[in-house]
Write a protein that holds these residues in place. Structure first.
Motif, short mmCIF file in Angstrom:
data_model
loop_
_atom_site.label_atom_id
_atom_site.label_comp_id
_atom_site.label_asym_id
_atom_site.label_seq_id
_atom_site.Cartn_x
_atom_site.Cartn_y
_atom_site.Cartn_z
N GLU A 1 0.89 -1.32 -0.21
CA GLU A 1 -0.24 0.25 0.05
C GLU A 1 1.10 1.17 0.16
O GLU A 1 -0.10 2.27 -0.57
N LEU A 2 2.14 0.96 0.55
CA LEU A 2 2.63 2.20 0.37
C LEU A 2 3.40 2.32 -0.03
O LEU A 2 3.41 4.11 -0.45
N ALA A 3 4.12 1.37 -0.64
CA ALA A 3 4.67 1.58 -2.52
C ALA A 3 4.21 2.25 -3.43
O ALA A 3 3.97 3.23 -4.24
N ASP A 4 2.76 1.85 -3.11
CA ASP A 4 1.75 1.75 -4.47
C ASP A 4 1.49 3.91 -4.25
O ASP A 4 1.15 4.46 -5.31
N GLY A 5 0.89 3.47 -2.92
CA GLY A 5 1.16 5.53 -3.11
C GLY A 5 1.88 6.35 -2.88
O GLY A 5 1.95 7.01 -3.73
N GLU A 6 3.19 5.54 -2.61
CA GLU A 6 4.79 6.59 -2.70
C GLU A 6 5.85 6.19 -3.18
O GLU A 6 7.36 7.08 -2.68
N GLY A 7 5.69 5.43 -2.93
CA GLY A 7 6.58 4.92 -3.86
C GLY A 7 7.74 3.46 -3.34
O GLY A 7 7.25 3.46 -2.25
N LEU A 8 8.06 3.02 -3.90
CA LEU A 8 9.07 1.97 -3.33
C LEU A 8 10.64 2.38 -2.70
O LEU A 8 10.56 2.13 -1.39
N ASP A 9 10.44 4.05 -2.82
CA ASP A 9 11.67 4.21 -1.84
C ASP A 9 11.01 4.38 -0.28
O ASP A 9 11.56 4.89 1.19
N ALA A 10 9.87 5.06 -0.55
CA ALA A 10 8.30 4.90 0.45
C ALA A 10 9.02 4.42 1.76
O ALA A 10 8.61 4.11 3.10
N VAL A 11 8.72 2.72 1.13
CA VAL A 11 9.36 1.33 1.46
C VAL A 11 10.60 1.42 2.95
O VAL A 11 11.31 0.95 2.59
N SER A 12 10.49 2.10 4.27
CA SER A 12 11.25 2.19 5.31
C SER A 12 11.10 0.99 6.31
O SER A 12 9.37 0.96 6.52
N MET A 13 11.27 0.23 6.74
CA MET A 13 11.38 -0.67 8.14
C MET A 13 9.74 0.23 9.10
O MET A 13 9.54 -0.23 9.33
N SER A 14 11.07 1.37 9.33
CA SER A 14 9.88 2.28 10.41
C SER A 14 8.96 2.78 9.39
O SER A 14 8.27 3.08 10.47
N LYS A 15 9.01 3.14 8.34
CA LYS A 15 7.49 3.65 8.19
C LYS A 15 6.56 2.53 8.48
O LYS A 15 5.31 2.83 8.59
N VAL A 16 6.93 1.04 7.43
CA VAL A 16 5.69 0.20 7.43
C VAL A 16 5.71 0.10 9.13
O VAL A 16 4.14 -0.67 9.36
N ALA A 17 6.03 0.03 9.89
CA ALA A 17 5.88 -0.52 11.46
C ALA A 17 4.98 0.39 11.82
O ALA A 17 3.77 -0.16 12.78
#
Lengths: 246, 246
Positions: free
Chosen positions: A47-63
């Motif tokens: 969901e994060l990657a769809d919205g903000e791109g792969l670079d936005a996927v960090s362990m911290s953000k996902v958590a």
DNA sequence: ACCAACTGTATATACCGTAAACACAACTGC
DNA sequence: GCAGTTGTGTTTACGGTATATACAGTTGGT
């Protein structure tokens, strides 16, 4: 700018990856109930990657999305590389039933496969970067797509090795197309064209064929659908191969 | 694992990039003699990338090679994104004179172009990742390759838009091939095949076409050269297109 | 009840790209 | 020759990243 992951430099145990991807790991009965699961984590990451791109996927953000600390994720996923693999499997699973097209028309079957594949890439532009990571391990969903493509190619009567090669050609086509699309940016593109156009005009002698092609409108928006164009070429090429074997 | 750069999220002034790539920036006469130059920096970065991969290219490491601090580089290069663009131009410049092949045999010309292009990618596997970055700006060397390809396609008699599409198909082929090659790792591949083979055997019913293809040896080392195979398909496809137009 | 197993957290390390403030060097105009 | 301006390289600092390690809390099997 932040930092670029060296996604591939830690050994990444393939046994663990595969167990994760195939959901073949016995879950424990002793401790507290886990709040999360690899799948839920992957879904959130997607969901994060769809919205903000792969670079936005960090362990911290996902958590953060789950209200837990970054390190909590490591109870479910060995590392970020494996998380991305799970993300890929997740979106590849969305795809419809890939059972072949009715008739014995292999061209239609292959074409349909490619279109569906392209649709997945279009829906999840980050897929490209995610699978570009080196040494990724194929999960069951990736195998499902591979299987479907090979099935669609069976009526061609080509040998297994050749079918495999054609498959690679097809994935390549879809992926390159996705690349081009994801690179595209209306505004920036216009700006680029303008600036490069100036430079090119000043060095027209160095790029004669290019200059001519531009003059003929080679880079105009064009009515050509690149996917269909590429498919036509490749399928014609395959047909020629079949014809040549007989 | 380290962190993944969001290479594209800072605006990155295209004017500055282009000036850098085309070497069109007036150098000052006032201050001290600069020790470095964008080109020397790029060359060092290329060497680093060739040896240890693109991920090993950090401002700090590149600067260290010159015995200067990381920040010194920013006097010559606006940022890392632009440095990578320079690296790409640097290795693309290595390529030989791309003037077409003698005769009017467009197939031979295109084939030769693709082979040379593939050779560059083979020599610098990181090129793939470097150009995969979004929104990169084409420098003169990239245009040179584009020009050569378009020139090789002129004898086909195809329209400009179609020549462009075919060009995209060809780059795509070469890049995908490079991807596969750079992914390859003898040891790890064997391990993967073994483990996935086990899993696949246990789920053979889910992947009938794949199982059959493997049994037929579709994934054996194979004598097929993927580049030549892909080229044959695409060129045949183009030939069919030409024939169909007449 | 106890203990082992499991979950989540806090802390710390080692990177990364790069903004900002600074000391020095070298050329230009006087 | 001297001052001023401009460009160079350094230092320091910030906010990111992944993840190793040590710990506290929870749960189920015995």
């Amino acid at each position: 700018m932040a930092a670029r992951n060296k996604e591939q430099d830690k050994p990444r145990d393939p046994r663990a990856s595969l167990a994760l991807l195939w959901g073949e790991q016995e879950q424990p009965t002793r401790g507290p109930k886990p709040k999360l699961s690899p799948q839920r984590i992957a879904a959130a990451a997607v969901e994060l990657a769809d919205g903000e791109g792969l670079d936005a996927v960090s362990m911290s953000k996902v958590a953060g999305g789950f209200g837990v600390s970054a390190m909590a994720l490591y109870r479910y996923v060995p590392g970020k590389g494996e998380l991305v693999e799970l993300m890929v499997e997740a979106v590849l699973a969305e795809g419809p039933d890939l059972s072949g097209v009715p008739g014995g028309d292999w061209r239609a079957g292959v074409r349909e496969w490619a279109r569906r594949c392209a649709r997945v890439y279009a829906a999840h532009p980050w897929l490209l970067g995610a699978t570009a990571m080196r040494r990724h391990v194929m999960g069951p969903q990736q195998l499902r797509w591979l299987d479907a493509a090979l099935a669609a190619l069976e009526p061609t009567g080509l040998g297994a090795a050749q079918r495999h090669q054609v498959f690679l050609l097809l994935v390549g086509l879809v992926r390159n197309l996705a690349q081009q699309v994801s690179d595209y940016d209306e505004e920036q593109d216009r700006e680029w064209n303008r600036l490069t156009g100036e430079l090119l005009a000043r060095h027209a002698d160095r790029f004669p064929a290019l200059t001519k092609a531009i003059a003929e409108g080679a880079f105009e928006p064009a009515g050509l659908d690149p996917l269909e164009f590429g498919l036509d070429r490749i399928l014609d090429g395959v047909e020629a191969l079949i014809a040549g074997r007989e």
